[in-house]
Design a protein around this motif. Structure first.
Motif, short mmCIF file in Angstrom:
data_model
loop_
_atom_site.label_atom_id
_atom_site.label_comp_id
_atom_site.label_asym_id
_atom_site.label_seq_id
_atom_site.Cartn_x
_atom_site.Cartn_y
_atom_site.Cartn_z
N PRO A 89 0.74 -1.15 -0.11
CA PRO A 89 0.00 0.21 0.05
C PRO A 89 1.00 1.29 0.10
O PRO A 89 0.44 2.13 -0.73
N GLU A 90 1.94 1.09 0.78
CA GLU A 90 2.73 2.44 0.71
C GLU A 90 3.51 2.76 -0.67
O GLU A 90 3.59 3.95 -1.14
N ALA A 93 0.41 4.01 -2.74
CA ALA A 93 0.34 5.66 -2.39
C ALA A 93 1.33 6.58 -2.87
O ALA A 93 0.96 7.52 -3.40
N PRO A 144 4.24 8.47 2.49
CA PRO A 144 3.05 8.12 3.17
C PRO A 144 2.93 7.48 4.54
O PRO A 144 3.83 6.77 4.75
N LEU A 146 0.63 5.23 6.75
CA LEU A 146 -0.48 4.28 6.71
C LEU A 146 -1.32 4.20 8.08
O LEU A 146 -0.68 4.26 8.88
N VAL A 154 -6.94 0.47 3.74
CA VAL A 154 -5.86 1.19 4.41
C VAL A 154 -6.21 2.68 4.16
O VAL A 154 -6.35 3.18 2.87
N GLU A 155 -5.98 3.95 4.85
CA GLU A 155 -5.91 5.14 4.73
C GLU A 155 -4.43 5.53 4.86
O GLU A 155 -3.89 5.35 5.74
N ALA A 156 -4.13 6.21 3.65
CA ALA A 156 -2.72 6.60 3.39
C ALA A 156 -2.63 8.30 3.48
O ALA A 156 -3.50 9.03 2.85
N ARG A 157 -1.63 8.67 4.20
CA ARG A 157 -1.77 10.30 4.38
C ARG A 157 -0.39 10.89 3.90
O ARG A 157 0.70 10.45 4.42
N VAL A 158 -0.41 11.46 2.93
CA VAL A 158 1.06 11.96 2.29
C VAL A 158 0.95 13.10 2.37
O VAL A 158 0.23 14.31 2.02
N ARG A 166 -5.22 12.79 1.31
CA ARG A 166 -5.42 11.57 1.97
C ARG A 166 -5.92 10.62 1.00
O ARG A 166 -7.00 10.99 0.38
#
Length: 186
Positions: A89-90, A93, A144, A146, A154-158, A166
């Motif tokens: 996921p990283e 993202a 990112p 996670l 998964v929620e990723a915040r960059v 988001r």
């Protein structure tokens, strides 16, 4: 006697015409209507009549589901499921963020073509017609972060130069894909 009778009539009509008399007449009428209604309606608590009121409290949750109150300890962390040979996921993202940031200066079709392989069909449909010039940032300022919600969500915040991107990533039955994009200003 007629003078006493006239005096009583005068007093009675004088009281009825005053504010106090009018208030007394209204009070007698209101209490009379309420009392008559109670006499006609019968007892207030039915003893033999069928009632539609429940006898037990109404439960809106399954009592076997457990307590939904405040947890004494934090929930155990869920690790996102990653299939061998597929990007994490990283990585997805990061790639999506890079493609997202290349929007300004490119055509809408070229920009969306870069985002399409990293997006769910639902997101591709939502982004149809989106203008790449509306991307509010120019560069990423960190990797990112996670927040795994489940094994497949998964929620990723960059962090970006003027806000936070988001991304909601899902992996239902295949690789991780971005399903939702949101922008938060600082």
């Amino acid at each position: 006697m007629t003078s006493v009778r006239r005096a009583l009539e005068f007093l009675f009509t004088r009281v009825l015409r005053s504010r106090l008399g009018v208030a007394l007449v209204i009070a007698v009428l209101v209490f009379g209507v309420i009392g008559g209604a109670r006499l006609v309606s019968g007892p207030t608590e039915p003893t033999t009549a069928v009632t539609t009121r429940p006898t037990q409290p109404i439960a809106s949750v399954d009592p076997e589901a457990g307590d939904d109150g405040v947890l004494a300890s934090p929930p155990t962390a869920v690790a996102p499921r990653v299939r061998p040979g597929e990007p994490t996921p990283e990585q997805v993202a990061g790639r999506f963020t890079t493609a997202w940031l290349t929007g300004p200066g490119s055509t809408g079709d070229a920009w969306q073509a870069r985002l399409r392989p990293l997006s769910t069909p639902a997101l591709v449909e939502k982004m149809t017609g989106a203008d790449p010039e509306t991307v509010p940032a120019r560069r990423s300022t960190g990797p990112p972060a996670l927040r795994p919600r489940t094994e497949s969500y998964v929620e990723a915040r960059v962090p970006l130069d003027n806000g936070t991107l988001r991304l909601d990533l899902v992996a239902a039955d295949g690789p991780w894909l971005v399903d939702a994009v949101d922008w938060e200003r600082p």
